[in-house]
Design an enzyme around this catalytic site. Sequence first.
Site, short mmCIF file in Angstrom:
data_model
loop_
_atom_site.label_atom_id
_atom_site.label_comp_id
_atom_site.label_asym_id
_atom_site.label_seq_id
_atom_site.Cartn_x
_atom_site.Cartn_y
_atom_site.Cartn_z
N ASP A 1 -47.61 20.13 70.39
CA ASP A 1 -49.03 20.48 70.47
C ASP A 1 -49.29 21.43 71.63
OD1 ASP A 1 -49.84 19.05 68.31
OD2 ASP A 1 -50.69 17.37 69.42
N ASP B 1 -48.93 14.67 59.23
CA ASP B 1 -49.00 14.29 60.64
C ASP B 1 -48.67 12.81 60.82
OD1 ASP B 1 -49.44 14.70 63.33
OD2 ASP B 1 -51.44 15.57 63.07
N TRP C 1 -45.08 13.81 74.81
CA TRP C 1 -46.08 14.62 74.12
C TRP C 1 -46.46 15.82 74.98
CZ3 TRP C 1 -50.98 16.12 75.49
CH2 TRP C 1 -51.69 16.80 74.50
N ASP D 1 -57.20 21.60 58.78
CA ASP D 1 -56.61 20.46 59.50
C ASP D 1 -57.49 19.23 59.35
OD1 ASP D 1 -55.36 19.01 62.03
OD2 ASP D 1 -54.10 20.75 61.66
N ASP D 2 -57.38 18.34 60.29
CA ASP D 2 -58.04 17.03 60.30
C ASP D 2 -59.56 17.16 60.12
OD1 ASP D 2 -58.44 14.36 60.73
OD2 ASP D 2 -57.46 14.30 62.68
C1 DGJ Z 1 -51.99 16.23 66.03
C2 DGJ Z 1 -51.41 17.54 65.59
O1 DGJ Z 1 -50.27 17.84 66.32
C3 DGJ Z 1 -52.48 18.62 65.74
O2 DGJ Z 1 -51.94 19.89 65.42
C4 DGJ Z 1 -53.63 18.27 64.84
O3 DGJ Z 1 -53.23 18.31 63.51
C5 DGJ Z 1 -54.17 16.90 65.19
N1 DGJ Z 1 -53.11 15.91 65.19
C6 DGJ Z 1 -55.24 16.46 64.22
O4 DGJ Z 1 -55.68 15.19 64.43
#
Ligand code: DGJ
EC number: 3.2.1.22
Length: 738
Positions: A548, A478, A196, A366-367
């Site tokens: 990310d 996601d 990651w 997003d989230d």
């Molecule tokens: C992981 C994703 O890679 C991020 O861009 C974002 O969407 C977060 N999750 C949200 O929880």
Amino acid sequence: MQARLIRGVLLAGLCLSPLASASAESAYDAGTRVFRLDGGDVTYAFKVDGQGLLQSVYWGARLANGDPVDSPAIKGLSGFDVAANVVPQEHAGWGGGLFAEAALKIAFPDGNRDLVLVYAAHRLERDGVTVQLRDISRPVNVTLRYTIDRDTGIVGRSATIVNGTAGDIRVDQAMSGTYVLPVGRDYQLNFLTGRWGAEWTRQQRPVSAGATVLESRRGSTGSENNPFFAISRAGATTEADGPVWFGALAWSGSHRITVDQDVAGRVRVTGGYNPFDFAYRLGAGEKLETPIFYAGHTGRGMGEASRLFHRFQRDTILPHAADKAPALRKILYNSWEATEFKVDEAGQVALAGKAAKIGVERFVMDDGWFGARNNDKAGLGDWTVNRQKFPNGLKPLISRVNALGMEFGLWVEPEMVNADSDLYRAHPDWVIAFDGRPRTEGRNQMVLNLAKPEVRDHLLKVLDELLTTNRIAFLKWDYNRNWSEPGWLGAAPADQQRIWVDYVRNLYGILAELRRRHPGVEIESCSGGGGRVDLGIMGLTDQVWASDNTDPVDRLLIQDGFTQAYAPGTMMAWVTDSPNWLNKRSTPLSFRFLSAMQGGLGIGTNLNHWVAEDFATASTYVAAYKRIRATVQRGDLYRLVRPTPGDVESTTLYVAADKSQAALFTLVQGTHRLDPRTPIRLQGLDPAARYRIERMDGAALPEGVPAVASGAYWMGRGLDVPLRGDFQGAGFILTRGS
Ligand code: DGJ
């Protein structure tokens, strides 16, 4: 001789289909029992040997029609290495003295585990050939499907195993097939590893006796080893020249690619389902299909290997209407790094207004918009709008976004559930777990068992409703953890391990059905970054999130690794805040744009922190990106200077397929002393055409760079771009005939 040669239907001039081309052909020579596939610059040949085994004959540069394509009978080397082991089998059953990697391993209920697969029949087809194998004594049949792409010569291979016995059998290993390279001592394996935030790291190691195993045991593709390989030759292969054999699995679950050099010196590359913890019960008459393992060859270096693979992905893998290229990626704004879980209508509307001003085309929330989702401890699984944050639902926000001239996109993570959710409280048996054992959580969440039909049906219903009741043009899909305790609650012990396959097949089924019901909706595959990028998921999604890690320097490394395997047009890249949230590095906004413009451009900054100058810079680059995006996303990528970790320098060139435009990016992490930079010599232009050059930011050209010159000049003389200082970069557009 000629009478014995039976050709497939793709012979020049004989095929009635407008899709067919004179450059792809499949043929079978009944005399030598050799099958030959030709496409692009590649010939792929295999034969039925004297024992009925299917044996690799040739894979490499295209041969002339009429060339002798055969190989002598192969005998065992010694009593230690009997023929089954030395013959380079295309799809070996585990049995008959095989020590090399098997394609298929089966356990019969009587304890027999010997399987010898021999030729039974074949059928030449429009795009390849289908070959039937069967065991020498038991009714286990395997259908091998070979295809070859007429433009790129990329071969696709898969196998379907059919249990013709009257009872159950257990499949312990099911691979798509084995690719065999000629005998050689100087092979190098190139592959992509990561974790990651550091995905897509390029690796290289010599190929020798002693297998290298590229695998995921995580239930999904994972970042550790992408299911991609490229094999070059030491001393002979460079970015611009020399032989490369490359390929990737179209599978988004646990996978394995094994690269080994056998006792006879041949390199064998076997890929398919990861056999670790694999045990697939096949009832009488049932069948199991493997993923497709694609592979190609070029004699023109690592760069051409990428370009061929990118073209193949655009033309054959990515979703698009039959007669069209995949749609261009929209410039998106994403709220995550700006607001994290603190989303609400007013805040999102404010960001949307600012995003629209700089030319953003798709606004993605997003989230945090659903259930009790105020942090990552609750809410996953409850895909209903959070009424504290959005008292009137999503419609007012979507209308505002649409009124600003943008599409609306939404984040979802459908395969997951928090323990603190209504869904988990109602269905604790829907998660992947072993009965009576602890359930490991990752990011406070568990994985729903999509292999269960009721879970699959529920997710399809919920997502369908979301898309039906709201004007949503895009889903960011996601997936933020891997599997643990991979049990299928409620399933019979003998069926437990079917989960490795059935989960992924149902995931594909949900995506395919959603696309069918909502053909206008685009989908991004994200897995906490680039953890689920492969040719399987790419067939059902329009774009992917590479990492990310949005730091523009790290991204140059990430993007270089990503594009070795996958098309830049699928790779989303965002401009985010400085200092970067992950590594705290500060970089100029222009540098961040030049890095992110090399894929599908996105903006993920907190626009509330920007000043007028930032908006002006962003508007300039967004406008430039709109001019070059078709070239970046559909053109040919030339990696002129590949970045290496430590002191990153990167120069990339994208050339439109018709050579009418090129986009050049050159960036340095830092310069030293007064060291001169090497002139940048372009590639892939039309030497006779004249090209006008301009900077993407509208600034004056570097001293000595002419405004107009021939393709020959830009490729021969090149241009000097003297950068000085830290985080410096420049972007150029070349336009033909101006
Ligand atoms: C992981 C994703 O890679 C991020 O861009 C974002 O969407 C977060 N999750 C949200 O929880």
